[in-house]
Motif scaffolding. Structure first.
Motif, PDB file in Angstrom:
ATOM      1  N   VAL A  74       0.838  -1.208   0.000  1.00 62.17           N
ATOM      2  CA  VAL A  74       0.000   0.000   0.000  1.00 62.17           C
ATOM      3  C   VAL A  74       0.870   1.253   0.000  1.00 62.17           C
ATOM      4  O   VAL A  74       0.636   2.183  -0.777  1.00 62.17           O
ATOM      5  N   PHE A  75       1.894   1.273   0.858  1.00 63.73           N
ATOM      6  CA  PHE A  75       2.767   2.448   0.915  1.00 63.73           C
ATOM      7  C   PHE A  75       3.564   2.602  -0.376  1.00 63.73           C
ATOM      8  O   PHE A  75       3.819   3.725  -0.816  1.00 63.73           O
ATOM      9  N   ALA A  76       3.956   1.500  -0.995  1.00 73.29           N
ATOM     10  CA  ALA A  76       4.680   1.583  -2.275  1.00 73.29           C
ATOM     11  C   ALA A  76       3.774   2.153  -3.362  1.00 73.29           C
ATOM     12  O   ALA A  76       4.213   2.956  -4.188  1.00 73.29           O
ATOM     13  N   ALA A  77       2.528   1.759  -3.350  1.00 73.67           N
ATOM     14  CA  ALA A  77       1.585   2.219  -4.383  1.00 73.67           C
ATOM     15  C   ALA A  77       1.083   3.638  -4.142  1.00 73.67           C
ATOM     16  O   ALA A  77       0.915   4.413  -5.087  1.00 73.67           O
ATOM     17  N   ASN A  78       0.832   3.982  -2.871  1.00 75.07           N
ATOM     18  CA  ASN A  78       0.163   5.246  -2.551  1.00 75.07           C
ATOM     19  C   ASN A  78       1.023   6.231  -1.770  1.00 75.07           C
ATOM     20  O   ASN A  78       0.542   7.306  -1.417  1.00 75.07           O
ATOM     21  N   GLY A  79       2.246   5.857  -1.445  1.00 76.60           N
ATOM     22  CA  GLY A  79       3.109   6.724  -0.660  1.00 76.60           C
ATOM     23  C   GLY A  79       2.875   6.540   0.829  1.00 76.60           C
ATOM     24  O   GLY A  79       1.893   5.917   1.257  1.00 76.60           O
ATOM     25  N   THR A  80       3.759   7.109   1.611  1.00 76.06           N
ATOM     26  CA  THR A  80       3.675   6.950   3.062  1.00 76.06           C
ATOM     27  C   THR A  80       2.517   7.731   3.670  1.00 76.06           C
ATOM     28  O   THR A  80       2.207   7.542   4.843  1.00 76.06           O
ATOM     29  N   SER A  81       1.881   8.563   2.868  1.00 78.48           N
ATOM     30  CA  SER A  81       0.710   9.281   3.387  1.00 78.48           C
ATOM     31  C   SER A  81      -0.542   8.411   3.366  1.00 78.48           C
ATOM     32  O   SER A  81      -1.585   8.814   3.894  1.00 78.48           O
ATOM     33  N   ALA A  82      -0.453   7.214   2.785  1.00 77.64           N
ATOM     34  CA  ALA A  82      -1.601   6.299   2.804  1.00 77.64           C
ATOM     35  C   ALA A  82      -2.005   6.041   4.250  1.00 77.64           C
ATOM     36  O   ALA A  82      -1.166   6.001   5.150  1.00 77.64           O
TER      37      ALA A  82
ATOM     38  N   GLU B  52      19.347   1.812  -6.033  1.00 78.79           N
ATOM     39  CA  GLU B  52      18.210   1.859  -6.954  1.00 78.79           C
ATOM     40  C   GLU B  52      16.872   1.615  -6.262  1.00 78.79           C
ATOM     41  O   GLU B  52      15.840   2.076  -6.734  1.00 78.79           O
ATOM     42  N   GLN B  53      16.876   0.908  -5.140  1.00 84.54           N
ATOM     43  CA  GLN B  53      15.640   0.626  -4.408  1.00 84.54           C
ATOM     44  C   GLN B  53      15.397   1.606  -3.271  1.00 84.54           C
ATOM     45  O   GLN B  53      14.493   1.408  -2.471  1.00 84.54           O
ATOM     46  N   SER B  54      16.170   2.655  -3.204  1.00 85.79           N
ATOM     47  CA  SER B  54      16.173   3.496  -2.013  1.00 85.79           C
ATOM     48  C   SER B  54      15.071   4.540  -1.930  1.00 85.79           C
ATOM     49  O   SER B  54      14.799   5.048  -0.848  1.00 85.79           O
ATOM     50  N   THR B  55      14.445   4.880  -3.021  1.00 88.51           N
ATOM     51  CA  THR B  55      13.461   5.958  -2.974  1.00 88.51           C
ATOM     52  C   THR B  55      12.360   5.656  -1.970  1.00 88.51           C
ATOM     53  O   THR B  55      11.975   6.517  -1.173  1.00 88.51           O
ATOM     54  N   THR B  56      11.869   4.429  -1.977  1.00 87.16           N
ATOM     55  CA  THR B  56      10.813   4.056  -1.035  1.00 87.16           C
ATOM     56  C   THR B  56      11.340   4.081   0.398  1.00 87.16           C
ATOM     57  O   THR B  56      10.674   4.577   1.299  1.00 87.16           O
ATOM     58  N   LYS B  57      12.551   3.558   0.600  1.00 91.77           N
ATOM     59  CA  LYS B  57      13.140   3.568   1.940  1.00 91.77           C
ATOM     60  C   LYS B  57      13.291   4.996   2.443  1.00 91.77           C
ATOM     61  O   LYS B  57      12.973   5.299   3.593  1.00 91.77           O
ATOM     62  N   ASN B  58      13.741   5.887   1.579  1.00 96.95           N
ATOM     63  CA  ASN B  58      13.893   7.286   1.972  1.00 96.95           C
ATOM     64  C   ASN B  58      12.559   7.894   2.382  1.00 96.95           C
ATOM     65  O   ASN B  58      12.501   8.705   3.311  1.00 96.95           O
ATOM     66  N   ALA B  59      11.490   7.514   1.698  1.00100.51           N
ATOM     67  CA  ALA B  59      10.168   8.043   2.048  1.00100.51           C
ATOM     68  C   ALA B  59       9.785   7.613   3.467  1.00100.51           C
ATOM     69  O   ALA B  59       9.218   8.407   4.224  1.00100.51           O
ATOM     70  N   TYR B  60      10.080   6.360   3.830  1.00102.50           N
ATOM     71  CA  TYR B  60       9.804   5.896   5.203  1.00102.50           C
ATOM     72  C   TYR B  60      10.619   6.698   6.216  1.00102.50           C
ATOM     73  O   TYR B  60      10.091   7.159   7.223  1.00102.50           O
ATOM     74  N   VAL B  61      11.908   6.824   5.939  1.00103.11           N
ATOM     75  CA  VAL B  61      12.792   7.555   6.855  1.00103.11           C
ATOM     76  C   VAL B  61      12.299   8.986   7.022  1.00103.11           C
ATOM     77  O   VAL B  61      12.207   9.494   8.148  1.00103.11           O
ATOM     78  N   ASP B  62      11.959   9.640   5.911  1.00 99.84           N
ATOM     79  CA  ASP B  62      11.503  11.027   5.973  1.00 99.84           C
ATOM     80  C   ASP B  62      10.196  11.149   6.754  1.00 99.84           C
ATOM     81  O   ASP B  62      10.038  12.071   7.566  1.00 99.84           O
ATOM     82  N   ALA B  63       9.258  10.241   6.524  1.00 96.29           N
ATOM     83  CA  ALA B  63       7.968  10.288   7.234  1.00 96.29           C
ATOM     84  C   ALA B  63       8.170  10.081   8.732  1.00 96.29           C
ATOM     85  O   ALA B  63       7.545  10.767   9.551  1.00 96.29           O
ATOM     86  N   LEU B  64       9.035   9.153   9.091  1.00 95.79           N
ATOM     87  CA  LEU B  64       9.287   8.894  10.515  1.00 95.79           C
ATOM     88  C   LEU B  64       9.999  10.081  11.161  1.00 95.79           C
ATOM     89  O   LEU B  64       9.641  10.493  12.272  1.00 95.79           O
ATOM     90  N   ALA B  65      10.986  10.637  10.476  1.00 90.39           N
ATOM     91  CA  ALA B  65      11.702  11.793  11.018  1.00 90.39           C
ATOM     92  C   ALA B  65      10.757  12.982  11.180  1.00 90.39           C
ATOM     93  O   ALA B  65      10.810  13.685  12.195  1.00 90.39           O
ATOM     94  N   LYS B  66       9.875  13.172  10.213  1.00 94.50           N
ATOM     95  CA  LYS B  66       8.898  14.270  10.289  1.00 94.50           C
ATOM     96  C   LYS B  66       7.971  14.100  11.490  1.00 94.50           C
ATOM     97  O   LYS B  66       7.525  15.071  12.092  1.00 94.50           O
TER      98      LYS B  66
END
Length: 188
Positions: free
Chosen positions: A25-33, A97-111
């Motif tokens: 779900v997070f991969a498809a819709n982003g961490t704001s899902a 190459e697989q890091s964009t999704t991981k970065n989104a998790y890190v950014d959401a958690l840090a925020k």
């Protein structure tokens, strides 16, 4: 503090299923899902999600930890590869190459105010150890510079992942950026 009771088999399966679905779900819709979207996709009630993960951040953290754990297992499995240089560079490339999704998790958690490094401590240590093994083997094969240490490697991975993310609109720029980083790691 008392030790937490181990989960029953069905509860472990539910938790694993929730993590699998949440990652999709997070991969498809982003961490704001929302957690409601995760519950719906998993075919469970929101109470089931919150029973396992009391907050959305706890769910994001668990998904990220699972991703890092899989990387650590993969790196450890590659430790005995016959050709450690190409294996090292291929693994580095795959992580970036697989890091964009991981970065989104890190950014959401840090925020959300989560100390990501602290929260992921044990799994990050496992990943660092496995990366260290790949690094040392590649250095012994004279494929990677001898002056590179694990903290340097982690910094380069983080920097390369952010650079690739920054150049997301231009695949050629992404490839050139990654090639420059990899060339900097190679023995001259």
């Amino acid at each position: 503090m008392t030790d937490a009771k181990p989960l029953r088999a069905d509860a472990r399966r539910n938790r694993a299923r929730l993590l699998e679905v949440a990652e999709a779900v997070f991969a498809a819709n982003g961490t704001s899902a929302s957690t409601e979207e995760v519950a719906r996709a998993a075919g469970v009630g929101i109470g089931t999600v919150f029973r396992h993960f009391p907050t959305k951040e706890a769910l994001l953290e668990a998904v990220l930890a699972g991703r890092l754990r899989r990387l650590a297992v993969e790196a450890a499995a590659l430790a005995d590869a016959d050709d450690p240089g190409p294996v090292f560079f291929a693994f580095f490339t795959r992580v970036v190459e697989q890091s964009t999704t991981k970065n989104a998790y890190v950014d959401a958690l840090a925020k959300a105010g989560i100390d990501v490094a602290g929260a992921l401590g044990p799994v990050a240590q496992d990943l660092h150890k496995a990366l260290g093994t790949l690094l040392i083997r590649a250095q012994h094969a004279h494929a990677v510079r001898d002056d590179v240490r694990v903290p340097d490697l982690i910094a380069l991975l983080i920097g390369a992942t952010r650079a690739i993310e920054h150049a997301s609109a231009d695949p050629d720029a992404q490839a050139r950026t990654l090639a420059i980083v990899l060339d900097g790691l190679r023995v001259r």
